[in-house]
Design a protein around this motif. Structure first.
Motif, short mmCIF file in Angstrom:
data_model
loop_
_atom_site.label_atom_id
_atom_site.label_comp_id
_atom_site.label_asym_id
_atom_site.label_seq_id
_atom_site.Cartn_x
_atom_site.Cartn_y
_atom_site.Cartn_z
N LEU A 106 1.11 -0.98 -0.28
CA LEU A 106 -0.43 -0.40 0.33
C LEU A 106 1.07 1.39 0.10
CD1 LEU A 106 -3.09 -0.75 2.23
CD2 LEU A 106 -2.46 -1.07 -0.12
N ARG A 107 2.67 1.06 0.87
CA ARG A 107 3.08 2.42 0.50
C ARG A 107 3.73 2.33 -1.13
NH1 ARG A 107 8.71 2.58 3.83
NH2 ARG A 107 9.02 1.01 2.46
N ARG A 108 4.13 1.32 -1.20
CA ARG A 108 4.38 1.94 -2.97
C ARG A 108 3.67 2.61 -3.89
NH1 ARG A 108 7.14 -3.35 -1.10
NH2 ARG A 108 6.07 -4.47 -2.64
N ARG A 109 1.98 2.02 -3.73
CA ARG A 109 1.74 2.47 -4.50
C ARG A 109 0.91 3.68 -4.20
NH1 ARG A 109 -4.63 -0.69 -5.57
NH2 ARG A 109 -5.35 0.93 -7.24
N LEU A 110 0.77 4.82 -2.95
CA LEU A 110 0.76 5.19 -2.73
C LEU A 110 1.96 6.79 -3.44
CD1 LEU A 110 -0.21 5.87 1.33
CD2 LEU A 110 -1.81 6.18 -0.93
N LEU A 111 3.34 6.35 -3.36
CA LEU A 111 4.57 6.51 -3.65
C LEU A 111 3.79 7.07 -5.25
CD1 LEU A 111 7.17 5.42 -1.35
CD2 LEU A 111 6.34 7.56 -1.71
N SER A 112 3.71 6.07 -5.96
CA SER A 112 3.78 5.56 -7.11
C SER A 112 2.53 6.77 -7.70
CB SER A 112 3.47 4.69 -7.51
OG SER A 112 2.67 3.73 -7.43
N ILE A 113 1.76 6.36 -7.55
CA ILE A 113 0.17 7.50 -7.61
C ILE A 113 0.45 9.03 -7.19
CG2 ILE A 113 -1.74 7.59 -7.35
CD1 ILE A 113 -2.43 5.20 -7.42
N GLU A 114 1.10 9.15 -6.17
CA GLU A 114 1.07 10.76 -6.02
C GLU A 114 2.42 11.05 -5.60
OE1 GLU A 114 -2.85 12.84 -4.51
OE2 GLU A 114 -3.19 10.48 -3.60
N PRO A 115 3.66 11.13 -6.17
CA PRO A 115 4.97 11.56 -5.82
C PRO A 115 5.37 12.97 -4.91
CG PRO A 115 5.02 11.31 -8.38
CD PRO A 115 3.49 10.33 -7.58
#
Length: 652
Positions: free
Chosen positions: A472-481
């Motif tokens: 979940l953390r990696r997905r947040l970083l990739s979508i809204e850097p």
């Protein structure tokens, strides 16, 4: 007596319910609705004057019986009336006193103070007379001495002194009674057969039209001065008050009662009830009657059952409490976070089980009364509209007792405590377990906090391995850097060719790393292949100062260090789903865990929640990655629009 406390601990052979709530909302929810029309309506309340007349007749009858037992002799009995008894305690002075010229024959110890004052004034006047030579002044002085030595002046000054002495000891802040006319009639009846000089004189005085008009005016003003619904009067020598309250299904009385020998006493006035809002019932008041029904001698359960059936206007005949009410322990509402589970049905020491408030670890409680330091009155956050009366929760002393008795876990295996680091002592409510020397946190004082737009709270995702929190953390970083970032970690290994100091890692030597670690500068740290790795609070603070949201995936043990910093983290627990659902989710990622590995994930999750659940701000079960991702974003976005509860120590 049913209840008793000593030094904060219950002194009782058998624990049990010691107070009984006179009415509790929802007690009759399970009752047959067909029986509702059979609820007993409160009988029509008679006028308080009728009640007083009833007691006066009872007094008259008792006095007649006493007079008959004395052989029919009718003499004034000063003990027949409370006021006459008080007046009789003052010696009759003035009429039979010797003249002031012979005062030297009487010892000063036996002379009333007012006689001494006047005699000293006469002596001074005679001394001044010897110094005068003017005939007119001598004549005036002689006339004044004759006046001061007259019997009429002695009598008048005696009455004045006695009345002044009485008034100096009595200074009521409110009218003592509204029944002065009835008291006058009562004294007149006592004096009917008296032939004594004083009795005849007093009866003439009381029948004077001017005095009767004065008593009527007094009662009229006193009725307006007394609080609404309350009337004070005399009952068999006791000061009593009549209190009227309106009771409906939607407006409970909010009071508990206890037995004290044969008496029924108001034990507790509960916040939110009619009794508390009216201010007419006080702890320690003895209930004599309710709507004309005698209460003395009844068990508290009988009183409870009777009041359960009553609706409408209730008239209480009470003996006011004689105890001096202590100042409230705290005047303002205190908001606390509970760090243990509590169920009043399992607590043998709760004074009134019907009013006990159950809560779970992590719940916010609004404590509105600490008048009883052992049992606070509180509302659970979010339940204020559905909870008309405040509930009873254990104060710190009672909570400490429960926590010590359940040192590590209760019979169901649920932990009752959360350990607390030494840096968190300020603004928290703790109790100490002397067995292990650790600080046990029962409650922590909380305050509302709204994060600034340019300083976002770091988000700490907590969960066991394979729970999905790292994904979940990696997905947040990739979508809204542009919105999210991670803290740059520290390491003691050498940099690789493509790595730059301060971008992938902060590269430091082992000595510097260990020195910072000893100073508590790392949120978490570990060793891998003989190299040290760690995330420092300075790295997290750098992201926060940049205006971005710092995302952290931490071990649960790191939460205490993070919370003792000034970073104000928001902790979200990512819980794994059931074992079968977890197998399906991991299979979608190409993983084939063994059954024992799945069981280990679930066991680790339960252990993590039991030991650190009180530190979680929110929880979500990762049933579906897509759904969990949207729920996670909603929780984070809510921090911009809604204030959140944080430890008060964070805001100091």
């Amino acid at each position: 007596m049913i209840t008793g406390h000593m030094n904060g601990y219950v002194q009782e052979a058998k624990p049990g319910v010691r107070e009984r709530a006179v009415d509790c909302p929802g007690e009759e929810e399970g009752a047959d609705h067909q029986s509702a029309p059979n609820l007993v309506k409160s009988p029509q309340c008679p006028a308080h004057t009728e009640r007083v007349k009833h007691y006066q007749e009872e007094l008259r009858r008792r006095r007649e019986e006493e007079a008959a037992s004395r052989g029919g002799k009718h003499e004034i009995d000063p003990n027949a009336s409370l006021r006459l008894k008080k007046l009789s305690q003052n010696q009759k002075v003035g009429i039979d006193n010797p003249t002031f010229e012979n005062k030297e024959k009487i010892s000063r110890e036996s002379v009333p103070d007012y006689v001494t004052d006047v005699s000293e004034f006469i002596e001074s006047l005679r001394w001044a007379e010897r110094c005068l030579s003017d005939p007119q002044s001598l004549q005036d002085t002689e006339q004044l001495l004759q006046f001061l030595s007259s019997e009429e002046f002695h009598s008048a000054y005696s009455i004045y002194s006695v009345v002044s002495q009485q008034l100096s000891h009595v200074s009521p802040t409110s009218p003592i009674t509204t029944q002065a006319q009835d008291l006058c009639l009562e004294v007149q009846r006592i004096l009917q057969s008296s032939q004594q000089k004083e009795g005849l004189e007093l009866r003439t005085l009381l029948t004077n039209p001017h005095l009767q008009a004065l008593m009527q005016a007094h009662d009229h003003v006193a009725e307006q001065e007394l609080p609404e619904g309350q009337v004070l009067t005399q009952y068999l020598g006791e000061s009593v008050k009549l209190v009227r309250l309106e009771k409906t299904r939607d407006t409970p009385l909010g009071a508990t009662v206890r037995n004290d020998v044969d008496s029924v006493v108001v034990s507790r006035v509960v916040k939110g009830g009619v009794a508390e809002r009216s201010g007419l019932l006080s702890e320690g008041d003895e209930i004599l009657e309710i709507n004309g029904i005698p209460i003395r001698g009844k068990h508290v359960n009988e009183v409870h059952d009777m009041l359960q059936q009553m609706q409408g206007t209730l008239t209480f005949l009470l003996i006011p409490s004689s105890q001096i009410k202590a100042a409230p322990h705290r005047h303002t509402v205190m908001h606390v976070k509970a760090y243990f589970d509590y169920d009043p049905s399992d607590d043998p020491f709760v004074p009134c089980r019907e009013l006990g408030l159950s809560f779970q670890k992590g719940d916010i409680l609004h404590v509105i009364s600490q008048d009883d330091p052992n049992w606070w009155q509180a509302y659970r956050d979010g339940d204020e509209d559905n909870q008309p009366l405040a509930g009873l929760v254990p104060g710190t002393k009672e909570a400490k007792m429960a926590l010590i008795q359940h040192a590590h876990c209760d019979s169901t295996g649920k932990h009752w405590y959360g350990k607390k680091s030494k840096k968190q002592k300020k603004k928290s409510l703790t109790s100490t377990n002397k067995n292990d020397g650790d600080e046990i946190l029962t409650y922590e004082e909380m305050s509302l906090y709204h994060q600034p737009a340019n300083r976002k709270r770091p988000i700490a995702l907590i969960g066991p391995t394979n729970s999905g929190h790292d994904e979940l953390r990696r997905r947040l970083l990739s979508i809204e850097p542009e919105k999210y970032a991670v803290a740059v970690p520290h390491t003691t290994r050498n940099p690789r060719i493509h790595e730059r100091n301060g971008r992938e890692y902060h590269f430091v030597n082992r000595t510097a790393f260990e020195a910072d670690l000893a100073m508590g500068k790392f949120v978490e740290s570990g060793e891998y292949e003989k190299n040290l790795y760690g995330t420092s609070t300075d790295s997290v603070r750098h992201v926060v100062n940049s205006g971005k949201i710092c995302l952290l995936c931490l071990h649960s043990r790191s939460l205490k260090v993070l919370r003792t910093s000034n970073l104000k983290p928001y902790v979200i627990y990512i819980a794994p789903p059931s074992q079968e659902r977890l197998r399906t989710l991991l299979a979608a990622e190409g993983k084939t865990p063994k059954p024992e590995e799945l069981k280990e994930v679930l066991d680790k999750a339960r252990e993590m929640e039991q030991s650190f659940g009180h530190l979680f701000d929110a929880s979500l079960v990762n049933m579906d990655q897509e759904q969990s991702f949207h729920e996670l974003r909603r929780l984070i976005d809510r921090l911009d629009t809604e204030p959140q509860w944080v430890p008060t120590s964070w805001l100091c």
